[in-house]
Design a protein around this motif. Structure first.
Motif: not given
Length: 184
Positions: A139-144, A163-170
Motif C-alpha cells: 500500500l502507498v498513500g499520499g502519492i504524487t 503508512l501508519y508510523g512507528d510500531d506500537r510499543w504497548l
C-alpha cells in the motif's frame, strides 16, 4: 500446452492445505493461488472448488467480484490506483496518467515487456492517505507524480513504505509470548 502444477509444496500453492476446511477457506485459497501464479488459472479454480467443497460457479463469482483477483495473467507488478471520489479529488487520476506516461502503458494494458500493469481500483480504504495506490502487495498513500521516485519501483523508489508510523510499543509483545505464562 504445458500442464500447470497445482500442488507446488511449501513454497507455492498447495491446494491440499485447504481440503475439508469448507467455504471459509475459499478466499484464502484464491489469494494463495493468485500470489503463486499471478492470476487464478482454470485448473487452480477447479482444484479449489473441489478442496473447499463449493460449486465452481461460486468460485468464479468470488474471483470476478474482487478487484484483486484475476482470471487472466496480468504482469509481474500490478499497480492499482484508487479512483474513488476522495482519491480522485486529491489528484489520483493525475498520478495514474503520470505513471502510465512514465511506464509508456495504457491503463488496463500490460507493458510490452510484461513487467507492469497499471489499473484503477474502486477503493483501497486509505481515504486518510489520498491519493493512494497498491504497488504489487504494498500500500502507498499520499502519492504524487512529482515524488514518483520515492514510491514507484520503476522510477527507483521503494513501494513498501509505512503508512501508519512507528510500531506500537504497548502491544509489541502480542503474539510473541504465552499469554497464560506468568514468567512471560
Amino acid at each position: 500446452m504445458e500442464v500447470m502444477q497445482i500442488n507446488t509444496g511449501e513454497d507455492g500453492f498447495a491446494v491440499e492445505k485447504y481440503t475439508g476446511q469448507g467455504q471459509t477457506m475459499l478466499l484464502p485459497a484464491l489469494l494463495a493461488a493468485q500470489k503463486q501464479f499471478g492470476y487464478i488459472p482454470k485448473e487452480a479454480a477447479t482444484a479449489i472448488a473441489s478442496a473447499v467443497d463449493v460449486p465452481l460457479a461460486e468460485v468464479y463469482g468470488v474471483i470476478e467480484f474482487y478487484d484483486l483477483l484475476s482470471l487472466e495473467p496480468t504482469a509481474k507488478t500490478h499497480i492499482r490506483f484508487c479512483t474513488s471520489t476522495i482519491c480522485e479529488n486529491a489528484g489520483g487520476r493525475d498520478v495514474l496518467a503520470a505513471v502510465c506516461q512514465h511506464l509508456q502503458v495504457q491503463p488496463g494494458a500490460p507493458s510490452g515487456d510484461g513487467k507492469y500493469l497499471v489499473s484503477e481500483i474502486a477503493c483501497l480504504g486509505l481515504c486518510d492517505h489520498a491519493p493512494s495506490g497498491l504497488v504489487g502487495e504494498h500500500l502507498v498513500g499520499g502519492i504524487t507524480a512529482e515524488k514518483m521516485d520515492t514510491w514507484l519501483p520503476a522510477a527507483g523508489g521503494s513501494a513498501g513504505f509505512r503508512l501508519y508510523g512507528d510500531d506500537r510499543w504497548l502491544t509489541r509483545r502480542v503474539g510473541k509470548i504465552d499469554p497464560l505464562s506468568l514468567d512471560d
